[in-house]
Design a protein around this motif. Sequence first.
Motif, PDB file in Angstrom:
ATOM      1  N   ALA A 110       0.447   4.049   5.248  1.00 41.22           N
ATOM      2  CA  ALA A 110       0.193   2.789   4.553  1.00 41.22           C
ATOM      3  C   ALA A 110       0.473   1.592   5.460  1.00 41.22           C
ATOM      4  CB  ALA A 110       1.047   2.707   3.293  1.00 41.22           C
ATOM      5  N   TYR A 136       0.825  -1.208   0.000  1.00 38.04           N
ATOM      6  CA  TYR A 136       0.000   0.000   0.000  1.00 38.04           C
ATOM      7  C   TYR A 136       0.857   1.255   0.000  1.00 38.04           C
ATOM      8  CZ  TYR A 136      -3.565  -3.403   1.447  1.00 38.04           C
ATOM      9  OH  TYR A 136      -4.393  -4.498   1.524  1.00 38.04           O
ATOM     10  N   GLY A 187      -4.334   1.864  -1.203  1.00 40.42           N
ATOM     11  CA  GLY A 187      -3.234   2.804  -1.371  1.00 40.42           C
ATOM     12  C   GLY A 187      -3.728   4.243  -1.371  1.00 40.42           C
ATOM     13  N   ALA A 191      -4.188   5.428   2.139  1.00 36.97           N
ATOM     14  CA  ALA A 191      -2.904   5.854   2.701  1.00 36.97           C
ATOM     15  C   ALA A 191      -2.504   7.230   2.184  1.00 36.97           C
ATOM     16  CB  ALA A 191      -1.828   4.819   2.366  1.00 36.97           C
TER      17      ALA A 191
END
Length: 344
Positions: A301, A20, A282, A285
């Motif tokens: 992440a 991520y 992702g 994050a």
Amino acid sequence: MDATIATFLIQDGVTNGAIYALLGLALVLVFAVTRIIFIPQGEFVAYGALSLALLDEGKVPGTAPMLVAFGAAALLLDLWQMRRDFQLSSLVRALAANVAVPVAIYALLALTAPLELPSLLRAALAVLLIAPMGYYIYRIVYRPLVDASVLVLLIASLGVHLVMMGLGLVFFGPEGLRARPLSEDSFMLGPLNVTTQSLWIYAVTIIIIVGLYLFFEKTLLGKALRATAVNRLGARLVGVRTQLTGVTALVLAAIIGAVSGVLIAPVTTIYYDTGFLIGLKGFVAAILGGLGNFPVTAIAAIGVGLVEAFASFFASAYKEVIVFGLIIPVLVWLSFGASHHEED
């Protein structure tokens, strides 16, 4: 839950969080340079993973003819642009970038796919196949919209995502695929069985983060990308080619996505639409990092990966809700201090 289970969950969370982190960094990079919220980032992950899985089977991946088709579409746009101011040098560059590159990659894969190449070399071929897609997507979709608003770019990104997911279904089919691990070794670290594949994920994530730092701090092109991210108009006024920085950002995002796909392909079964969910995490994050801070995005992440791992243990049916719910308090907090801009 005892300490052993918690240790296993932490290991899984850090492993997923590393992936991520790569996607979050790619999203922050593209947004900072181009103002594009790049929804199709997850498709690069799926394409890279599925391409590697097919290379492991000795087949030419469907992304090879897809790349040729992308090049043909980009060539048509270049020819249309040259219709009023034709120059032989421009035609040669267009043919080299849009015809020679994808055809050469296709030929290379056709020759090497039946061979029993080492795992690392097959992974490199998969990344080489996906990387030019960043250039072609920018040329076909985003270059004509270079001065569009953030909302228009977001709508275009959604359209690119839907098209790429549909192409994934056409070229790869609905069945899931899994690649061979880059290394099948493992060792015991206390109660943990640590696989070399997970170490590859950690090492490559660190290498990419350090590489991006050196790229932005030490290279002229990296400094141009930073200048474009800080002030797009000011960068133009001092001679920075913002189209070049946009292409570079998309190519880097494609490379990072393909590397992420290569890393997770041996860990889980990948389907043509798997990348969307991975890309969204992702994106979570990136949001937690403020869509502009690389170190905070990487740390966020890892946090997302840990929350997902523990949520899958305590409330597996709601783990996705819990993960995506992380952005709500952050967005509420940011809204208190953000000034309103009509365009944004």
